[in-house]
Enzyme design. Structure first.
Site, PDB file in Angstrom:
ATOM      1  N   GLY A  98     -52.090 -75.604 -39.411  1.00 57.08           N
ATOM      2  CA  GLY A  98     -51.486 -76.044 -40.671  1.00 57.08           C
ATOM      3  C   GLY A  98     -51.810 -74.957 -41.682  1.00 57.08           C
ATOM      4  N   TYR A 129     -55.231 -75.022 -43.395  1.00 57.93           N
ATOM      5  CA  TYR A 129     -56.272 -75.054 -42.355  1.00 57.93           C
ATOM      6  C   TYR A 129     -56.439 -73.656 -41.751  1.00 57.93           C
ATOM      7  CZ  TYR A 129     -58.600 -76.213 -37.936  1.00 57.93           C
ATOM      8  OH  TYR A 129     -59.466 -76.241 -36.867  1.00 57.93           O
ATOM      9  N   LYS A 140     -46.762 -61.280 -51.548  1.00 56.06           N
ATOM     10  CA  LYS A 140     -46.617 -60.807 -50.160  1.00 56.06           C
ATOM     11  C   LYS A 140     -45.142 -60.599 -49.841  1.00 56.06           C
ATOM     12  CE  LYS A 140     -48.672 -64.570 -49.419  1.00 56.06           C
ATOM     13  NZ  LYS A 140     -48.966 -65.830 -48.745  1.00 56.06           N
ATOM     14  N   GLY A 159     -43.987 -59.418 -46.368  1.00 59.50           N
ATOM     15  CA  GLY A 159     -43.963 -58.998 -44.970  1.00 59.50           C
ATOM     16  C   GLY A 159     -44.489 -57.581 -44.788  1.00 59.50           C
ATOM     17  N   GLY A 174     -49.153 -65.100 -43.499  1.00 58.73           N
ATOM     18  CA  GLY A 174     -49.480 -65.258 -44.916  1.00 58.73           C
ATOM     19  C   GLY A 174     -50.805 -65.989 -45.114  1.00 58.73           C
ATOM     20  N   ASP A 175     -51.063 -66.984 -44.285  1.00 61.03           N
ATOM     21  CA  ASP A 175     -52.311 -67.761 -44.391  1.00 61.03           C
ATOM     22  C   ASP A 175     -53.510 -66.848 -44.111  1.00 61.03           C
ATOM     23  OD1 ASP A 175     -50.411 -69.794 -44.466  1.00 61.03           O
ATOM     24  OD2 ASP A 175     -50.648 -70.255 -42.335  1.00 61.03           O
TER      25      ASP A 175
HETATM   26  P1  ADP Z   1     -45.683 -65.382 -45.445  1.00 66.74           P
HETATM   27  O1  ADP Z   1     -46.189 -65.662 -44.049  1.00 66.74           O
HETATM   28  O2  ADP Z   1     -46.451 -66.092 -46.511  1.00 66.74           O
HETATM   29  O3  ADP Z   1     -44.191 -65.464 -45.579  1.00 66.74           O
HETATM   30  P2  ADP Z   1     -45.440 -62.511 -45.189  1.00 66.74           P
HETATM   31  O4  ADP Z   1     -44.373 -62.658 -44.174  1.00 66.74           O
HETATM   32  O5  ADP Z   1     -45.125 -61.724 -46.396  1.00 66.74           O
HETATM   33  O6  ADP Z   1     -46.055 -63.867 -45.705  1.00 66.74           O
HETATM   34  O7  ADP Z   1     -46.673 -61.873 -44.430  1.00 66.74           O
HETATM   35  C1  ADP Z   1     -47.976 -61.941 -44.951  1.00 66.74           C
HETATM   36  C2  ADP Z   1     -48.699 -60.653 -44.664  1.00 66.74           C
HETATM   37  O8  ADP Z   1     -48.712 -60.433 -43.258  1.00 66.74           O
HETATM   38  C3  ADP Z   1     -48.030 -59.440 -45.269  1.00 66.74           C
HETATM   39  O9  ADP Z   1     -48.469 -59.219 -46.592  1.00 66.74           O
HETATM   40  C4  ADP Z   1     -48.473 -58.343 -44.317  1.00 66.74           C
HETATM   41  O10 ADP Z   1     -49.758 -57.912 -44.687  1.00 66.74           O
HETATM   42  C5  ADP Z   1     -48.564 -59.062 -42.987  1.00 66.74           C
HETATM   43  N1  ADP Z   1     -47.325 -58.879 -42.192  1.00 66.74           N
HETATM   44  C6  ADP Z   1     -46.333 -59.775 -42.013  1.00 66.74           C
HETATM   45  N2  ADP Z   1     -45.367 -59.263 -41.216  1.00 66.74           N
HETATM   46  C7  ADP Z   1     -45.773 -58.013 -40.880  1.00 66.74           C
HETATM   47  C8  ADP Z   1     -45.247 -56.961 -40.056  1.00 66.74           C
HETATM   48  N3  ADP Z   1     -44.074 -57.081 -39.424  1.00 66.74           N
HETATM   49  N4  ADP Z   1     -45.964 -55.817 -39.933  1.00 66.74           N
HETATM   50  C9  ADP Z   1     -47.151 -55.653 -40.557  1.00 66.74           C
HETATM   51  N5  ADP Z   1     -47.699 -56.604 -41.329  1.00 66.74           N
HETATM   52  C10 ADP Z   1     -47.035 -57.769 -41.506  1.00 66.74           C
END
Ligand code: ADP
Length: 303
Positions: free
Chosen positions: A28, A31, A221, A223, A253-254
């Site tokens: 979750g 969590y 954030k 990605g 993200g978590d």
């Molecule tokens: P959420 O899960 O909250 O949507 P993100 O997709 O922005 O958040 O991803 C959170 C963090 O995970 C990013 O800030 C990055 O550090 C890392 N991350 C996510 N996807 C990738 C990727 N394809 N390559 C490298 N790091 C990633």
């Protein structure tokens, strides 16, 4: 020692392995953050605020939280409801489909089940999902609790984590998300969440919207594109290392939030904390599932 309270819902996760065989675990959004925060900063004290049922899966969750060294002093029991559950199916193309059974979960009653005791912490962390699962009366009570914690010096951290299906409608989601931001010292907006909920299409849109909310530090954030930080009217972008072998982005993200907070609460600067959060997230997305085995997780903060 920093004391953190994280509030939200943990569910049973059933994941297709082969044929009809399923692997069971617990996960979750909040969590996941609790588990990774404790792994990153083992000297911290972390309590997960939630409600569980009287069922055997709820008992197993308590044991699992113990294994993760998460305090269960703020886990309350419902005699009428069980843990929520979700199932993930992976098809041959690597696409994932989710099905949820959570509308009646015990966690939706957390604030009602919580005694009117005084609780205290250095930080209180919650998400849009933590608010969405509550009814309106409990949402008001949650915000009264947050205000009380703040008067005691507790800082508030928030991730909007917008999930359309959990909210009554978009206006209500916007209303409560905005209220949460107004109470926050540290916020973790996600580019996707803001696009869906507020139609913000870039960091500038998000920062403009958050400008009058009085948030000390905004960590956005996006990605693999990078992390935008806004603090004391200064903006900067922290690059994210490319991960070539992404296996499962669940909990990225978590995990990022956990890593960021573990570093930041240990006194590291914001940029270094964002790099550390990205490193934690990068490890998590190279393994399947929300919670990766502790044996392959080696990111610790040295305070
Ligand atoms: P959420 O899960 O909250 O949507 P993100 O997709 O922005 O958040 O991803 C959170 C963090 O995970 C990013 O800030 C990055 O550090 C890392 N991350 C996510 N996807 C990738 C990727 N394809 N390559 C490298 N790091 C990633």
């Amino acid at each position: 020692m920093k004391r953190l309270i994280i509030f939200g819902e943990c569910m049973v996760e059933l994941r297709t392995q082969h044929g009809d065989t399923m692997a069971k675990s617990f996960a979750g959004d909040t969590y996941n953050t609790a588990v990774y925060f404790k792994r990153c900063l083992p000297v911290s004290s972390i309590s997960y605020l939630t409600a569980i049922g009287a069922d055997f899966l709820s008992d197993e969750l308590i044991l699992t939280m113990g294994e993760h060294e998460i305090n269960t002093d703020l886990v309350f029991r419902s005699t009428e409801r069980n843990l929520g559950l979700y199932m993930i199916r992976n098809d041959n193309q690597g696409e994932r489909t989710f099905a949820y059974w959570r509308a009646q979960s015990a966690a939706t009653q957390t604030i009602n089940l919580m005694p009117d005791d005084n609780i205290s912490a250095d930080w209180f962390y919650f998400s849009g999902i933590s608010i969405a699962i509550l009814d309106n009366a409990q949402r008001e009570n949650l915000f009264s609790l947050i205000k009380k914690l703040k008067t005691q010096g507790c800082k508030i951290a928030f991730d909007p984590n917008y999930r359309t299906r959990l909210w009554e409608d978009e206006d209500i989601a916007q209303h409560w998300t905005t209220r949460a931001y107004q109470e926050s010292d540290l916020a973790f907006p996600g580019a996707d969440d803001h696009l869906m909920l507020f139609r913000h299409t870039c960091a500038d849109d998000i920062f403009a919207y958050l400008e009058d909310k009085n948030i000390t530090e905004v960590v956005m954030k996006n990605g693999a594109i990078g992390v935008h930080i806004l603090a004391q009217q200064e903006q900067c972008i922290v690059p994210v290392e490319h991960v070539s072998a992404v296996v499962d982005t669940t909990a990225a993200g978590d995990a990022f939030n956990a890593g960021f907070m573990a570093a930041r609460l240990s006194g590291k600067p914001a940029v270094e904390s964002a790099s550390f959060g990205a490193k934690v997230a990068a490890t998590v997305i190279t393994y399947p599932g929300a919670i990766i085995p502790s044996g392959i997780f080696s990111s610790h903060i040295t305070p």
